[in-house]
Structures are given as C-alpha cells and as structure tokens.
Write a protein that holds these residues in place. Structure first.
Motif, PDB file in Angstrom:
ATOM      1  N   THR A   1       0.583   2.417   8.593  1.00 48.14           N
ATOM      2  CA  THR A   1      -0.293   2.637   7.445  1.00 48.14           C
ATOM      3  C   THR A   1       0.552   2.615   6.181  1.00 48.14           C
ATOM      4  O   THR A   1       1.784   2.597   6.236  1.00 48.14           O
ATOM      5  CB  THR A   1      -1.042   3.980   7.532  1.00 48.14           C
ATOM      6  OG1 THR A   1      -0.109   5.051   7.317  1.00 48.14           O
ATOM      7  CG2 THR A   1      -1.716   4.163   8.886  1.00 48.14           C
ATOM      8  N   VAL A   2      -0.122   2.668   5.038  1.00 50.77           N
ATOM      9  CA  VAL A   2       0.543   2.459   3.761  1.00 50.77           C
ATOM     10  C   VAL A   2       0.984   3.756   3.093  1.00 50.77           C
ATOM     11  O   VAL A   2       1.366   3.743   1.923  1.00 50.77           O
ATOM     12  CB  VAL A   2      -0.354   1.642   2.820  1.00 50.77           C
ATOM     13  CG1 VAL A   2      -0.441   0.204   3.295  1.00 50.77           C
ATOM     14  CG2 VAL A   2      -1.755   2.250   2.728  1.00 50.77           C
ATOM     15  N   SER A   3       0.938   4.864   3.823  1.00 54.15           N
ATOM     16  CA  SER A   3       1.542   6.113   3.362  1.00 54.15           C
ATOM     17  C   SER A   3       1.641   7.063   4.546  1.00 54.15           C
ATOM     18  O   SER A   3       0.821   7.003   5.475  1.00 54.15           O
ATOM     19  CB  SER A   3       0.723   6.767   2.239  1.00 54.15           C
ATOM     20  OG  SER A   3      -0.499   7.288   2.732  1.00 54.15           O
ATOM     21  N   PRO A   4       2.629   7.961   4.563  1.00 55.80           N
ATOM     22  CA  PRO A   4       2.755   8.920   5.669  1.00 55.80           C
ATOM     23  C   PRO A   4       1.551   9.854   5.797  1.00 55.80           C
ATOM     24  O   PRO A   4       1.101  10.139   6.914  1.00 55.80           O
ATOM     25  CB  PRO A   4       4.028   9.691   5.309  1.00 55.80           C
ATOM     26  CG  PRO A   4       4.831   8.741   4.475  1.00 55.80           C
ATOM     27  CD  PRO A   4       3.804   7.995   3.667  1.00 55.80           C
ATOM     28  N   THR A   5       1.019  10.329   4.668  1.00 55.23           N
ATOM     29  CA  THR A   5      -0.121  11.246   4.748  1.00 55.23           C
ATOM     30  C   THR A   5      -1.348  10.543   5.314  1.00 55.23           C
ATOM     31  O   THR A   5      -2.088  11.121   6.130  1.00 55.23           O
ATOM     32  CB  THR A   5      -0.436  11.828   3.361  1.00 55.23           C
ATOM     33  OG1 THR A   5       0.657  12.673   2.955  1.00 55.23           O
ATOM     34  CG2 THR A   5      -1.695  12.680   3.388  1.00 55.23           C
ATOM     35  N   TYR A   6      -1.582   9.303   4.942  1.00 49.71           N
ATOM     36  CA  TYR A   6      -2.737   8.573   5.476  1.00 49.71           C
ATOM     37  C   TYR A   6      -2.602   8.381   6.988  1.00 49.71           C
ATOM     38  O   TYR A   6      -3.598   8.431   7.720  1.00 49.71           O
ATOM     39  CB  TYR A   6      -2.881   7.223   4.779  1.00 49.71           C
ATOM     40  CG  TYR A   6      -4.188   6.516   5.060  1.00 49.71           C
ATOM     41  CD1 TYR A   6      -5.408   7.121   4.772  1.00 49.71           C
ATOM     42  CD2 TYR A   6      -4.214   5.233   5.595  1.00 49.71           C
ATOM     43  CE1 TYR A   6      -6.611   6.470   5.007  1.00 49.71           C
ATOM     44  CE2 TYR A   6      -5.415   4.565   5.832  1.00 49.71           C
ATOM     45  CZ  TYR A   6      -6.609   5.196   5.542  1.00 49.71           C
ATOM     46  OH  TYR A   6      -7.797   4.547   5.783  1.00 49.71           O
ATOM     47  N   ALA A   7      -1.377   8.195   7.470  1.00 51.11           N
ATOM     48  CA  ALA A   7      -1.169   8.059   8.918  1.00 51.11           C
ATOM     49  C   ALA A   7      -1.611   9.316   9.646  1.00 51.11           C
ATOM     50  O   ALA A   7      -2.104   9.246  10.784  1.00 51.11           O
ATOM     51  CB  ALA A   7       0.302   7.761   9.206  1.00 51.11           C
TER      52      ALA A   7
END
Length: 490
Positions: free
Chosen positions: A218-224
């Motif tokens: 994904t395009v950010s760790p938090t979104y993952a």
C-alpha cells in the motif's frame, strides 16, 4: 549482481494521462527507481491522448487476438523523464473520447473489463516465459484494479515468471464486473469461487491481485494497517488478513523539483526556509487572484481537492461559519459532485470577501494556494497516501489533516500551547467531524498569533524529506527480496 528489471504496469502516467495520485506515482516512482540503478519500463494503454504526445514510436511486437481480446500491437516510446514506456495499441479499446476510465460525461466505459483485462493480460505475458519481446522483467509491479488480473494470469500460466507486487492505491475502487465476463477475460472456471476472483457474486479484479501476487503493497504504512479492518478494507479485510505476512506500506514521495518554493515559476515570489518572509507576497497574490481583500495579516486557509465526501469537503463547508470568524479567508480549488460544487459557489456569495473558489483545475493556482495560504485543509475521511500534505509542508504551509492513512504518517502534530518548543509540522484531527475541524483550526490560529512559534512550525515542515529517494530504495529492497525468494523456491 545483475541489474533488476521491473515492469511497472499502470492505467495512467503523468504527464501523458493523469486522473489523480496514481498518475503522479506512475511517473515519479519509475524515474526514482532508475536513479537507483534499476531497469524499469512502464506498461500502459495507448490512449489517443498518449499517442498524441508520445513522440517517436517503435513497433516491438504484434499481439494476436485471444479469448475476448482484440489483436493489438506493442509499441515503445519514452516518457519525458526518459523512462521507456511500452504502449498497448488496441484502437477499438483505447482510442476514444473521454478519460482513461469513462466517456466525456463521466460514465464508465461499458467495456472496461475487457479494456483493462487486456492491460493485465499483456502485463502477465510480458512477465512470463512466453513474452514476445527479449526484455524479460524480474518483477511485475501492478497498480490498482486495472492491472490486478495480471497476478491471476501469471499464477496459473507458464512456470517461469517474474515475481509479482500488487500496489493498492485506493481500496474503494475494486474493478467489479459480472462473473460471466470470466470467459472472454480468459479466466479459468476453477478461479470463479470465493478463494479465487469471486466477490459477492461478481468478478473482482482487485481481489485477484491481492490473492495471487507475491507481495501486496500500500501507499502508506498506516493505510496498510487500516485496510485489515472494515470499513477501510472495503469488504476485503478478510482476504487481506490472510495475506498480512506479505503486506506492507511504503509512503509515496513527491517530485521535489516540481514542488519547490525556491524555484517554482507559478509563484509571485520564490522563497525558502531562510527567506520565509517572502511567503507573504504570495498570500497577497493569492488574495488578488481570487478577488479577496488584500491583507497579509488575515488568516488564509487553502484547499485543493476533489470535491467529494471522501475528501471531507462537506466538513469544511459546514464549518465555514466558524472558520471564517474574525475575518479569516478560505480559497478552494477543485471539482467533484454537483452538490459540493454548488455549495462552494453559494459560499462565495454568502461571504464574498472571505470565501473564493474555482471549480475545475488550474495547475498554476494549485501551486499559488500551497504557497499563499497560511494553512492547508485536508480533513479526508480516509486517505491511502495523499500528496498535498507533503506539498504544503514543503511550502511552509502547515496542513490540517484527519489522522488517517498517509496523512497520519506524513504530518507531525503541533503542540497546543503557543511558544512551546516543537518539532511539529501541522495539525491532526482524531476524527473527521465538523467539531474536530473547527478545533484544529482554532489550535492553528492560536499558534499563528505567536509569529516566532509559527515560523518554527513552517520551517519544520520545509525541512522534511518527502523526495522519492527513500521510498524508491524501499521498493528496490522489496524487489530484491522477492527475486531472491523466487530463486530459492525454484
């Protein structure tokens, strides 16, 4: 060690065709990867708009008709960055009016399943043992649903194949189509079930990519982390949890040559962290351009966004009576739902000296809003990565964001007490509500009243490194690891 070869499959790539952040990433990441020494080529459809600007074209291979796909040609061109681009020339599918996904009225093309099924099918073929061209990638990097059938094709095709990365830029768009289209798409019957590509009686391109890729990014760790639960998993959190050991998030970067207040030709006056006082002239230029009273002491809030619920634009509109107290001003740029466009137009009539908007998009104005605003409003309900919060910090314009996805990862929350030392760069809202937005703006205005503290906050943001270099290095490490694992497995 041999140079890793990466095939980057995407439905859009700036500046040739762009509808949002994916187009920017598809231009910037391959460029940054090549700077890291990787051999990257971008694969995309040969839309009319692409052929009009692609320059010299080299014919590489004829692609025969197969399944429900028409015959096509594979062409090579070069992006303005110098990155090679492989273009799928299928006139019946890609040469038409409108954008990459829909007609001029905004309606999806009825044959999108075949249009992007072909993109996925060609990507899989180029990454397999039956590629029609000599250049053989070590890794196939797929992006969002239009390329997400490729891992399914590869996983059930020839044994010799590239490693596969599936990037999720926005789970809300999944590529859902009737299940009977599996036959013209060339998908075998044994995939038409819950453990394959079926999703509540439909065929899901995105589910296929998640199921069969070697790694999901994904395009950010938090979104993952967020997509492992609902609602941000958009119905696929269970599938993602099964793949969680092969799921990671890498924050996107930005093009720091394009977004550089020290050299930006769109600005009234360029500036940097040392000459931050020059930023005020851009505020006056912004006020003048938008027909607002020119006053450098007024608190100016900027917003550049699609005007949709996801972006929290309705929260800003609802909060305007409070946000505009004491003479504050707001400037908005973007387009979206008719209701929100109308609401912005009405706001400019209700507060003609405090609210201004331009419905549509203007690149020059987007840059001037970043430079001329005091804060940037970005209260998205969810945001896989986001780019404007990075642009804003680079321009010394603290962003006010909802702490979600890449907004949470890219912004360091400011302290509440004026004068207190801080390494913060902006303001975070815990919840996407009108009340939280009003409170965040109030916090910002309290700090704004202390010029020294505010300048520190602005300079903190300008010192952040949002270039693609670190992100590209993380992808390069991921590719190398996947290739090494495949070598061991084989």
């Amino acid at each position: 060690m041999n140079t890793l070869k990466i095939l980057f499959a995407t439905p859009e790539c700036a500046p040739w065709v762009k509808t949002g952040g994916l187009g920017e990433v598809s231009a910037d990441l391959p460029k940054a990867l090549r700077a890291q020494g990787l051999d990257v080529q971008v694969l995309m459809p040969a839309y009319d708009s692409v052929l009009a600007v692609a320059g010299e074209l080299e014919a590489l291979a004829d692609l025969p008709a197969v399944h429900g796909f028409p015959a096509a040609r594979l062409l090579r061109a070069h992006l303005p960055s110098g990155v090679p681009a492989l273009l799928i020339d299928a006139p019946a599918l890609y040469r038409r009016d409108g954008g990459p996904y829909g007609d001029p009225s905004g309606r999806d093309h009825e044959d999108n399943a075949i249009r992007f099924g072909l993109l996925s099918h060609v990507a899989a073929r180029l990454a397999s043992g039956v590629s029609p061209i000599p250049w053989q990638p070590d890794v196939l990097h797929c992006n969002d649903w239009p390329t997400a059938l490729a891992p399914a094709y590869l996983a059930h095709g020839p044994q010799r194949r590239a490693a596969m990365v599936m990037s999720l830029h926005n789970m809300a768009f999944q590529g859902l189509f009737p299940l009977h289209l599996a036959a013209p798409l060339g998908l075998p019957d044994h995939l038409l079930h819950m453990e394959g590509v079926e999703f509540w009686g439909q065929l899901s391109f995105l589910k296929a990519g998640i199921q069969f890729a070697d790694h999901v990014a994904t395009v950010s760790p938090t979104y993952a982390r967020e997509i492992l639960t609902e609602p941000l998993g958009c119905g696929l959190s269970g599938v993602l949890n099964k793949r969680r050991e092969s799921l990671s998030g890498i924050l996107n970067g930005i093009d720091t040559t394009v977004w550089n207040p020290g050299t930006d030709a769109h600005l009234h006056q360029t500036y940097d962290a040392v000459t931050l006082q020059r930023k005020r002239s851009n505020k006056l230029a912004l006020q003048r351009r938008m027909g607002l009273p020119e006053n450098p002491d007024l608190f100016v809030m900027g917003m550049v966004s699609r005007m949709t619920d996801q972006k929290g634009v309705d929260l800003v509109i609802s909060a305007l009576p409070e946000l505009l107290k004491d003479g504050a001003q707001v400037v908005a740029l973007g387009a979206g739902t008719p209701a929100m466009e109308t609401a912005w137009r009405e706001a400019t009539h209700v507060w003609p000296e405090q609210a201004a908007s331009l419905i549509g998009f203007d690149e020059s104005l987007a840059h001037l809003i970043e430079a001329g605003s005091d804060v940037f409003l970005m209260p998205s309900r969810f945001e896989p990565c986001g780019l404007n919060q990075m642009y804003s910090q680079r321009y010394g314009t603290p962003p006010i964001v909802h702490a979600t996805g890449g907004l949470a990862d890219a912004v360091l929350d400011a302290v509440s007490e004026p004068g207190q030392p801080s390494v913060s760069t902006g303001f975070k809202m815990k919840e996407p509500t009108v009340e939280a937005l009003i409170h965040a703006v109030k916090r910002a205005r309290e700090l704004y009243a202390d010029a020294g503290t505010w300048d520190t906050l602005c300079r903190n943001g300008m010192a952040q490194d949002f270039s693609w270099e670190g992100s590209a290095a993380a992808y390069a490490d991921l590719y190398a690891d996947l290739v090494a694992r495949r070598a061991v497995a084989c």
